[in-house]
Scaffold this motif. Structure first.
Motif, short mmCIF file in Angstrom:
data_model
loop_
_atom_site.label_atom_id
_atom_site.label_comp_id
_atom_site.label_asym_id
_atom_site.label_seq_id
_atom_site.Cartn_x
_atom_site.Cartn_y
_atom_site.Cartn_z
N ALA A 294 -2.06 3.57 18.12
CA ALA A 294 -2.57 4.69 17.30
C ALA A 294 -3.74 5.35 18.00
CB ALA A 294 -3.01 4.14 15.93
N MET A 295 -4.63 4.53 18.54
CA MET A 295 -5.82 5.10 19.19
C MET A 295 -5.40 5.92 20.41
SD MET A 295 -8.99 5.12 18.62
CE MET A 295 -9.73 3.67 17.88
N ARG B 128 0.86 -1.21 0.00
CA ARG B 128 0.00 0.00 0.00
C ARG B 128 0.89 1.25 0.00
NH1 ARG B 128 -4.63 -1.42 4.44
NH2 ARG B 128 -5.75 0.30 3.50
N TYR C 24 -2.08 9.09 12.57
CA TYR C 24 -2.92 7.99 13.10
C TYR C 24 -2.90 6.82 12.12
CZ TYR C 24 -7.20 5.42 14.22
OH TYR C 24 -8.11 4.43 14.51
N PHE C 25 -3.07 7.14 10.84
CA PHE C 25 -3.10 6.04 9.85
C PHE C 25 -1.71 5.43 9.69
CE2 PHE C 25 -7.34 5.78 8.65
CZ PHE C 25 -7.90 7.05 8.46
N TYR D 178 -9.59 0.15 7.96
CA TYR D 178 -8.25 0.34 7.38
C TYR D 178 -7.23 -0.63 7.97
CZ TYR D 178 -9.30 4.42 4.58
OH TYR D 178 -9.78 5.26 3.60
N MET D 179 -7.43 -0.96 9.24
CA MET D 179 -6.29 -1.63 9.89
C MET D 179 -6.54 -3.12 10.09
SD MET D 179 -5.69 1.45 12.58
CE MET D 179 -5.70 3.14 11.94
N GLY E 69 -1.32 3.24 12.53
CA GLY E 69 -2.34 2.20 12.56
C GLY E 69 -2.20 1.17 11.46
N ILE E 70 -1.78 1.59 10.27
CA ILE E 70 -1.79 0.63 9.14
C ILE E 70 -0.43 -0.05 9.02
CG2 ILE E 70 -2.07 0.42 6.65
CD1 ILE E 70 -4.02 2.79 6.79
N ARG F 238 -0.55 -2.19 16.92
CA ARG F 238 -0.48 -0.79 16.43
C ARG F 238 -1.78 -0.05 16.65
NH1 ARG F 238 -0.84 -4.57 12.70
NH2 ARG F 238 -2.50 -4.55 11.13
N VAL F 239 -2.88 -0.80 16.65
CA VAL F 239 -4.18 -0.11 16.73
C VAL F 239 -4.30 0.56 18.10
CG1 VAL F 239 -6.66 -0.52 16.86
CG2 VAL F 239 -5.29 -1.70 15.14
N TYR F 240 -3.89 -0.20 19.14
CA TYR F 240 -3.96 0.37 20.50
C TYR F 240 -3.12 1.63 20.57
CZ TYR F 240 -2.44 0.87 25.37
OH TYR F 240 -2.11 1.36 26.60
N PHE G 37 -14.65 11.41 10.28
CA PHE G 37 -13.82 12.48 10.87
C PHE G 37 -14.68 13.73 11.07
CE2 PHE G 37 -9.83 10.96 11.79
CZ PHE G 37 -9.30 10.19 10.77
N ILE H 57 -4.41 13.11 11.75
CA ILE H 57 -5.04 12.08 10.90
C ILE H 57 -3.98 11.24 10.19
CG2 ILE H 57 -6.64 11.74 8.98
CD1 ILE H 57 -7.97 14.41 9.80
N LEU I 299 -13.50 6.42 15.36
CA LEU I 299 -12.23 5.90 14.80
C LEU I 299 -12.21 4.38 14.83
CD1 LEU I 299 -9.40 8.31 15.99
CD2 LEU I 299 -10.72 8.25 13.88
N VAL J 234 -10.73 1.81 12.24
CA VAL J 234 -9.77 0.74 12.54
C VAL J 234 -10.17 -0.51 11.76
CG1 VAL J 234 -9.13 -0.91 14.34
CG2 VAL J 234 -9.04 1.54 14.80
N PHE K 207 -3.98 9.21 19.36
CA PHE K 207 -4.99 10.15 18.85
C PHE K 207 -5.80 10.73 20.01
CE2 PHE K 207 -6.79 11.55 14.84
CZ PHE K 207 -7.99 12.12 15.23
#
Lengths: 513, 102, 645, 501
Positions: A166-167, A112, A151-152, D452-453, A155-156, A162-164, D400, A148, D445, D449, A170
């Motif tokens: 990133a959240m 990506r 965060y991505f 996207y994630m 997160g990605i 990573r999600v924890y 958002f 933003i 969000l 998640v 944010f």
């Protein structure tokens, strides 16, 4: 071309975004072209920032290259850009780091890539915008818009959970900045009441006198709202726990930009907004923040000592280094203030380099645990040399950039409160302890782990990424005046705005310097 | 002829309104609930008429007609929905419509 | 012109450094030999020595009072009210140090060519060595305290790199780290001292500082707050010196620093770096003179260090550790001298010590080189026959360090003892301590000398056959031997050229009135007698090895204490390092994760919990909704009416 | 009895200027009737003809109400209704949301096998009801408009006849809606009793002259009316019906309800609120009580809406609770409006911005919805960004925006709303609102998640996106970002609209 000349700042801010949007045309599977395209864009932006350096003359007006356009006239909100000595260097740091980061993630990011490079350039727009916005509303828009893409990015392309991370990153920042938003409302309305017209331009808000006085007077509360938002970003001691998670889980590029520039937004916020708007509250809360800064330095260093993971160690070292910045700012004298701005630049360069190198060995070994390494110097000598130089800059060895920053900050802080300076000074010792201990466990000793035997040394590309940083480390260490000339008048104005007559002129008359 | 005090009629209308509300909450058969709604609307009509008599102007009386029309339309739709529900649920008990929760 | 002194070692470092990094470091590249890289490095430091001599001659030509050469290279930091220039200044004191550093440096560079011949990356070694010389020269030539600090930490870095040169052995890397951190602790004291100077006197430039101090205090001594400030400055800077010059609290790193190659020990840990503390004290002598308490502390710390180090040296078996502790002890002497106000004697001892200690280390180096890396003196013996030239040279150094008259050691050590006895800051107890240490110095040096060169050969012959070192290693030894022998004559009591030379910087100390003149000769005789006594005792004790074994058995406990270096390392480990480790673990696990994160996540969980509970209210039954609706209505209506009535 | 005799002719005639003003209403009425007729004509392929006619009507109505935005206020039907910038502004919102709902419903009904033309007619009639509500100046007319809208929406909710959940939702909505309307009507009756008139303007004068503000009758009546409106906008004590109904109803209708229905309710609420003298006529005591009650309701709405949304996994229910939360924010605006210098314009901006982002979100939901609105749980969404990047991107923009993150319309709306609330001195309320929107950031969000994630679940096919829906989606994304970046046109429009109130 004339339009560009007159709207230099707007081009600087929106060039990365437009370039990124143009980059979306390239179909997904041409991974290399995305990277090269983004690299080209970031070089262009760097060129523009150098043009800015030329255009900015230190003796001139406070905010130069100003641009103004009506945005929301009914509320007095204007699209107002401007730049002074301090934001100039933070801009150059941002545009300097971004190409390196893009070059550094050629091999690291495989899937990506289109979205990845789009987000990186979008992030750059957010950062540049926040640094030049002179309208509080515009600043807030860029301030949150920065979140933003980061965060991505975390997160990605991040690590395991990573999600924890990133959240957490944010939410931490959003809560802080929402409280700041309420303070902005109150301030803008106070401006309307006191000065008749609506305006959220920072220069007008400076003129609003908010009733100061006690610990919980209106001005103190507003100051605390602003200070919380910026302290979270710095990160200052009690509100720093998002940083280690965010750094450990972020991809290399993410953590370099996070450490390199996003942390500086906190410091910049203090300089541009918190200090000049609420001078009495700053003087009132000075001991509290001096204490917090000193604690951050020692706490960051001590916790860094026991980290098993290199990236977390470097993250906590950032907490310690940024503690110096807060210490310098709150000492309210021009030496310490110049030192803290310089420390922000140093931290960007040295910690950015550290993260890049940790990323490089992570690419090779896919682990960040110190115990998995050992004797890397034998296998990767070039890497060892550069890693040594960057480690030295991080522990503020004289001759490198770290020393100038920390020396000035400690000198300035000593004048305001010797105890804070002494406590912070121990941070210098512990800094050496955790960095050298990590360096020794990773680089020295026999090659214990068989996998370490066949690691290939730095490639040409990786060297190209690190070379400018190494040069910057020495150049900033040996010839800091190059930076101070342009920064000096802005720091003086910053201090005058913070209504604290700098005390050191009195001492200078005593003896020849 | 003996004049009926307005507040008597108003309290009467209020009690009918409360009966309607109570019926709506207590009874489980939806038909009865529909009737209760009609009851509430009629008590409103009664109040309107009394107030119009008190103020001596025709506005109140006129509104009653509109309300009656709307009430009729409402019952029609309500019964339509009830039949649709009955066709699938085979029951008109409010306890059976518990699918959508939390 | 002074810039050249710095430029040459820097160029040497860059040549060797880049040559190594670019051509030799990558895998599979051919490594350059020690001769080529050695020559580059040695010529660099030699050129710098030559320029040093020229500067010395120029200084000598200048009139008495104004012997200063200064050039301001560029403005380093100019911000706020502070402006620091990169100004190099040489005056009688620093010119001496330049000569010592560059001179002995050249000799050691030449010696290293031989010593490092079979090392696989000599380029790296010589690069570090040149960088060290550059930093040391910056330290000595720096015109302001921050520049001195630049050199100060630069030499700390180079000692870290050179101690941990053979980085594959984790113990050596640990020793390097230990050295750097110990120095860093001292450097903090130095930093804080520097800041105190800036806030009290407004400048950090030495000559400006001298003017301000003279103008503010002039004749009368400072009192009250000013005295406190000056004492604070002196003590903080002295903390820096203890770190760098290995005095009592922070000396632990020097014995471990022997892990580095021997030329490193000779250059850095004997001749130059460790003496930077004395240089600093001498440079700020006008400040130290103002605060008697600081001098008192320095004298006592110096004396105690000398004594304690000597006691440990007596029982050491590793040849380099004996010399290391002897260095710590001699440094103690120097600080004792400065402490009693005789800074001139201290500087004199620095110079003589540099000569004979470098010689001792290099001699030990050639012994180790000959004995194929064997460092334990108990496994040596009878090397007189195998290594005659080394034996001759080491004997000269041995006689010098014991303080026998013709040699340099006697003059400088005696001067210190005399001043300890006679000057108005000195006192009898310190003199007695010094005398005792002198005797013990003679004792353990003779012990080492006997074990190494005399007696039966205790190494097994077929594995180890000692051979004399090549000429490239022995030649510098001869030069050093001559210097150790003749060095003393520059500071002959009452007609010392050195005291005269240092006059403007370091005022000559005159003994207190009460003491009559003849006492000096008596004391001189006493100190010689004491040295001879020490040598004779060692000679008789160590002739055959059974007797020391017996002694060791009887005084086992004392031997154990001394062997384990008074358990100082264990003390630091227990008192400092482990607790800090535990506290930081607690801070991280306990505070960072358990407290702050729990609070932060607590908010999340609280809203999650309330969400779950409120969610249950949505029972899905129509009646419940209607009841809730009505309840809301009634409550609000009640509130409205309550408001009215 | 004597005044009945003279029938005044001018009452019946409609001046031409009134005709022009009412043209949007007549257009929609005519269109609806035409669509109804066409739905019966078999040979004309009613599926297409009714759809096209209704889309045309919606477009026509929207274009016709544009001039009204800048025109002067004109009382019509002898003062029963008024056509002013305020009502035209809302007409635009209703008709655009009806238009978007129609556009996305076409394919949706095909895939659900529910392609009955009545759907489009009902949507038009409910739009008409909303338009009447916005311009009603008389309480009974308002009631009638409210009922037209509600009745058509009740039947739309139960459009999927065979599905028990739809029937249940419709029945719940009908019964509670009916009760609420009855309560409101009873309030109207009491107010009529206290002031002798149901005409909004007249109530205010009667209040001032008769001093009826004090009487218990009036305050009870006023509160009952307000309670009726609170039910319609799903404020806390009366919000229980909303999540179930939103989950039961077909997706486009849920979208239509969150935007159109809420906007209409608030439009009428503001007019009635002003007429009841909040901020002007009411006595000091009643005013403070009303303020306290509304304050508590607003806080509870925000907290309940945000906090329960945290626990939801069905996307429709998440958006339902988020709609409750947004009602809470709007109530903050409502409370602060009279005293704040901004007045109600920030409320209008918020409603417009909310309509845009919510419609957009529901477009995406409609496209993602499987058979019988399945596939709308969070884990069904995982990995969508890989399958349909366009849908994922637009959903990200909408989320958002709802969270109030800057470069979007949601942020500008929240900024204006809270700014005017701070000006009105409601700082504690704003702080609570700000913290609640911080909570909302989490569950918005969390959807991102999953999109996207997370990696896509095996075998998930990318949803086919027809051309109608892409157009609708693109327009909503553009509106959301445009208002975020260049808000002044919308803000100016809102300020002009409010000036006439």
């Amino acid at each position: 071309m004339a339009w560009f000349e007159s709207h230099l700042l707007s081009t600087l801010v929106f060039l990365p975004l437009l370039w990124a949007v143009a980059g979306l045309v390239i179909p997904g599977k041409f991974r290399k072209t995305h990277a090269v395209w983004a690299l080209l864009g970031s070089f262009l932006v760097f060129a523009v920032s150098l043009r800015l350096y030329g255009a900015f003359d230190a003796g001139g007006a406070e905010f130069q290259l100003a641009e103004r356009a009506e945005w929301l006239p009914s509320l007095g909100i204007a699209y107002l850009l401007g730049m002074d000595g301090i934001s100039l260097w933070l801009l150059v740091l941002t545009t300097f780091l971004t190409p390196l980061v893009i070059l550094g993630s050629f091999s690291a990011i495989q899937e990506r890539t289109k979205e990845y490079y789009f987000l990186l350039l979008f992030l750059e727009t957010g950062m540049l915008g926040a640094l030049v916005a002179l309208d509080v509303f515009l600043f807030y828009v860029f301030w949150e818009a920065m979140l933003i893409p980061m965060y991505f990015l975390i997160g990605i392309w991040g690590g395991k959970d990573r999600v924890y991370a990133a959240m957490k990153f944010f939410l931490y920042t959003v809560v802080g900045s929402l409280l700041m938003l309420v303070a902005i409302f109150y301030l803008a309305y106070a401006h309307k009441v006191q000065l008749g017209a609506y305006s959220t331009a920072i220069v007008d808000l400076y003129r609003v006198n908010v009733p100061g006085g006690g610990w919980l007077s209106v001005q103190s509360i507003l100051f605390l709202a602003f200070a919380l938002a910026f302290a979270i970003k710095v990160p200052l001691f009690p509100v720093h726990t998002w940083l280690p998670d965010a750094h450990v889980q972020a991809p290399t590029a993410g953590s370099v930009i996070l450490a390199g520039v996003l942390l500086k937004m906190g410091g910049y916020g203090f300089i541009r907004f918190a200090f000049p708007l609420f001078p009495e509250a700053v003087v009132l809360y000075q001991p509290v923040f001096l204490g917090l800064g000193a604690v951050a330095i020692v706490y960051g260093a001590w916790v860094a000592m026991v980290q098993p993971d290199i990236k977390k160690l470097v993250a906590y070292s950032s907490v310690s280094h940024m503690g110096f910045v807060i210490l310098g700012l709150f000492s309210l004298n021009s030496i310490a203030a110049a030192g803290s701005v310089y420390q922000m630049l140093n931290h960007g360069v040295s910690t950015g380099a550290l993260f890049l190198m940790v990323g490089m060995i992570y690419e090779r070994r896919h682990t960040r645990m110190i115990s998995d390494f050992g004797g890397i110097t034998k296998v990767m000598p070039i890497f060892a040399i550069i890693f040594m130089i960057v480690t030295l800059s991080s522990i503020a060895l004289p001759g490198t950039n770290g020393f100038v920053g920390e020396f000035l900050i400690l000198l300035g802080t000593w004048k305001t409160s010797p105890w804070a300076a002494a406590a912070a000074g121990t941070g210098v010792i512990f800094g050496a302890v955790y960095m050298l201990w990590m360096f020794q466990r990773v680089m020295f000793g026999p090659v214990t782990n068989p996998e370490n035997e066949k690691l290939r040394d730095l490639s040409g590309r990786e060297l190209a990424v690190l070379a400018p940083l190494v040069v910057a480390i020495f150049f900033m260490g040996i010839y800091p005046n190059f930076f101070f000339e342009k920064m000096e008048p802005s720091i003086q104005r910053f201090l005058e705005r913070a209504q604290v007559k700098s005390t050191e002129t009195a001492i200078a008359d005593l003896g020849r310097n | 002829m003996q004049v009926v005090e307005p507040w008597v009629v108003l309290t009467f209308a209020a009690t009918i309104f409360l009966i309607g509300l109570g019926g709506l909450m207590l009874r489980r058969n939806i038909l009865v609930i529909l009737m209760c709604i009609e009851l509430m609307l009629n008590s409103v009509n009664l109040s309107f008429v009394t107030f119009s008599r008190m103020h001596g102007d025709m506005a109140g009386q006129v509104s009653v007609f509109f309300i009656i029309v709307v009430a009729a339309a409402e019952s029609a739709v309500g019964l339509g929905l009830l039949i649709a529900m009955f066709r699938t649920l085979r029951s008109v008990d409010t306890d059976d419509i518990r699918l959508l929760r939390e | 012109m002074l810039g050249l002194i710095l430029l040459f070692p820097l160029i040497g470092f860059l040549i060797n450094g880049l040559w190594y990094a670019v051509l030799q470091a990558p895998q599979g590249r051919k490594k350059a030999g020690s001769l080529a890289t050695g020559l580059v490095a040695s010529s660099a430091i030699f050129l710098s020595f030559a320029v040093g001599v020229v500067a010395f001659v120029q200084l000598a030509g200048m009139p008495e009072g104004a012997r200063v050469i200064e050039n301001n290279l560029f403005s380093w930091i100019k911000v706020g009210g502070l402006s620091l220039d990169f100004v190099l200044r040489v005056d009688p004191l620093s010119s001496l140090f330049v000569l010592v550093i560059a001179g002995i440096g050249t000799l050691i560079h030449v010696y290293s060519i031989g010593y490092m011949s079979h090392d696989e990356t000599p380029g790296r070694f010589f690069a570090y060595l040149n960088l060290f010389c550059f930093s040391m020269l910056v330290l000595v030539l720096g015109g302001a305290l921050p520049l001195l600090f630049l050199g100060w930490e630069g030499v700390g870095l180079c000692s870290y790199l050179l101690i941990g040169y053979w980085y594959q052995d984790i113990e050596k890397a640990k020793a390097g780290k230990k050295a750097f951190i110990a120095n860093r602790v001292g450097d903090l004291g130095f930093l804080l001292g520097m800041f105190l100077i800036y806030t009290t006197f407004g400048t950090m430039d030495f000559s400006a500082l001298r003017e301000v101090v003279v103008q503010r205090f002039g004749g009368m001594a400072p009192a009250g707050a000013e005295l406190a400030a000056v004492t604070g400055i002196c003590l903080l800077l002295f903390v820096g010196c203890t770190g760098k010059s290995a005095q009592i609290p922070l000396y632990v790193w020097l014995p471990d620093a022997m892990a580095g190659p021997t030329p490193v020990s000779a250059l850095i840990h004997a001749a130059t770096m460790v003496t930077s503390g004395i240089y600093l004290v001498a440079r700020l002598d006008f400040l130290y003179a103002l605060s008697p308490t600081a001098l008192e502390v320095m004298a006592w710390v110096g004396g105690l260090t000398a004594f304690v180090a000597a006691t440990i040296a007596v029982v050491q078996t590793d040849i380099k550790r004996v010399l290391a502790y002897s260095t710590v002890s001699q440094l103690g002497y120097m600080f004792l001298a400065c402490g009693v106000g005789a800074t001139g004697a201290g500087v004199f001892h620095v110079i003589t010590h540099a000569f004979f200690k470098a010689l001792l280390f290099l001699g030990a180096g050639s012994v180790i080189h000959g004995m194929h890396e064997e460092q334990d003196i108990l496994k040596m013996g009878g090397l007189k026959k195998h290594m005659p030239r080394t034996f001759l040279v080491v004997t000269v150094a041995w006689l010098a360090i014991c303080g026998l008259p013709p040699f340099s050691g006697f003059f400088s050590k005696d001067e210190i003892l005399w001043m300890a006895f006679a000057s108005n800051q000195g006192n009898r107890v310190l003199w007695a301590l010094g005398l005792l240490t002198a005797m013990m110095t003679a004792f353990y040096m003779t012990r080492m000398w006997i074990h190494t060169f005399m007696g039966s050969e205790r190494f097994d012959h077929h594995k180890v056959h000692p051979h004399e070192s090549p000429i490239v290693m022995v030649a510098p030894l001869y030069v050093l031997a001559v210097l150790s022998a003749a060095g003393g004559f520059m500071g002959v009591p009452h007609a010392s050229w050195l005291a005269h030379w240092l006059e403007p910087i370091v005022p000559h100390v005159v003994p207190a009135e009460g003491v009559n003149h003849s006492m000096e000769w008596v004391l001189m005789a006493v100190s010689v007698a004491v040295a001879l006594l020490g040598m004779f005792a060692a000679h008789r004790l160590f002739r055959d090895l059974r007797r020391p074994e017996a002694l060791k058995a009887r005084w086992a406990f004392i031997h154990k204490v001394l062997w384990n270096k008074w358990f100082v390392d264990e003390l630091y480990e227990g008192a400092l390092i482990r607790p800090i480790g535990r506290v930081s673990q607690a801070l991280w696990r306990g505070f960072d994760v358990a407290v702050i994160d729990r609070i932060v996540l607590g908010f999340g969980r609280a809203s999650e919990w309330s969400g779950q509970t409120l969610r249950l209210a949505q029972t899905g039954s129509l009646q419940a909704y209607a009841v809730f609706l009505l309840l809301g209505l009634v409550l609000t209506l009640g509130y409205m009416i309550y408001g009215l009535v | 009895m004597e005044n009945l005799v003279t029938i005044r002719p001018e009452l019946l005639g409609l001046a031409t200027v009134e005709l022009e003003a009412l043209s949007p209403h007549f257009a929609v009425l005519g269109g609806a009737v035409l669509a109804l007729v066409l739905s019966v004509v078999r040979w004309l392929q009613p599926k297409w003809s009714v759809f096209l006619v209704s889309v045309a009507t919606a477009l026509l109505g929207a274009t016709l109400s544009f001039p009204g935005l800048s025109g002067a206020a004109l009382a019509v039907f002898n003062g029963m209704m008024v056509v002013d910038p305020y009502s035209s502004f809302f007409n635009l919102i209703f008709l655009l949301s009806a238009l978007i709902t129609l556009l996305i419903s076409f394919r949706y009904l095909d895939s659900e096998k529910l392609q009955h033309p009545e759907y489009y007619v009902l949507v038009l009639f409910s739009a008409l009801g909303m338009m009447l509500m916005a311009s009603a100046r008389e309480l009974v007319v308002l009631f009638i408009a409210l009922e037209t809208m509600s009745l058509s929406v009740y039947s739309l909710v139960s459009f999927r006849r065979a599905d028990r959940r739809a029937n249940e939702a419709a029945m719940k909505y009908f019964i509670l809606g009916g009760a609420a309307s009855a309560i409101m009507l009873y309030g109207v009756a009491l107010v009529y009793g206290a002031t002798g008139t149901t005409h909004i303007q007249a109530i205010l004068e009667r209040l001032a002259s008769r001093g009826a503000g004090e009487s218990v009758l009036f305050s009870v009546g006023a509160w009952l009316i307000v309670a009726g409106f609170l039910f319609k906008v799903a404020s806390v004590p009366f919000h229980m019906w909303m999540p179930d109904v939103y989950e039961g109803a077909p997706v486009p209708i849920t979208g239509f309800m969150t935007t159109g229905l809420k906007a209409a309710a608030f439009a009428a609420f503001v007019r009635v609120f002003l007429s009841l003298g909040y901020g002007k006529g009411l006595s000091e005591a009643v005013e403070t009580n009303l303020h306290h009650i509304l304050w508590v309701c607003a806080v509870m709405t925000m907290v309940v809406g945000n906090v329960i949304a945290l626990t939801q996994t069905n996307l429709k229910r998440i958006l339902a609770y988020s709609s409750i939360a947004h009602t809470g924010y709007l109530m903050v605006g409502l409370i602060a409006a009279p005293r704040g210098t901004e007045g109600y314009s920030s409320l209008l901006v918020y409603l417009a911005a909310y309509a845009a982002m919510n419609l957009g979100a529901f477009i995406v939901l409609t496209l993602l919805a499987g058979k019988g609105d399945a596939g709308l749980n969070l884990h069904d969404l995982s990995g969508i960004s890989k399958k349909n990047p366009v849908l994922a991107f637009s959903m990200a923009v909408f989320l958002f925006s709802m969270a109030g993150v800057p470069p979007t319309a949601g942020f500008v709306a929240k900024y204006l709303l809270f700014y005017s609330a701070v000006q009105a001195g409601e700082v504690p309320l704003v702080i609570i609102a700000v913290l609640c929107s911080a909570i909302s950031v989490y569950y918005y969000l969390r959807v991102l998640v999953y999109m996207y994630m997370r990696d896509p679940i095996a075998g998930a096919t990318s949803a086919r996106v027809p051309v109608w829906s892409v157009m609708a989606l693109a327009s909503m994304v553009i509106v959301t970002l445009q208002v975020g970046l260049l808000p002044s046109p919308l803000v100016e429009m809102a300020r002009k609209a409010v000036a006439g109130l």
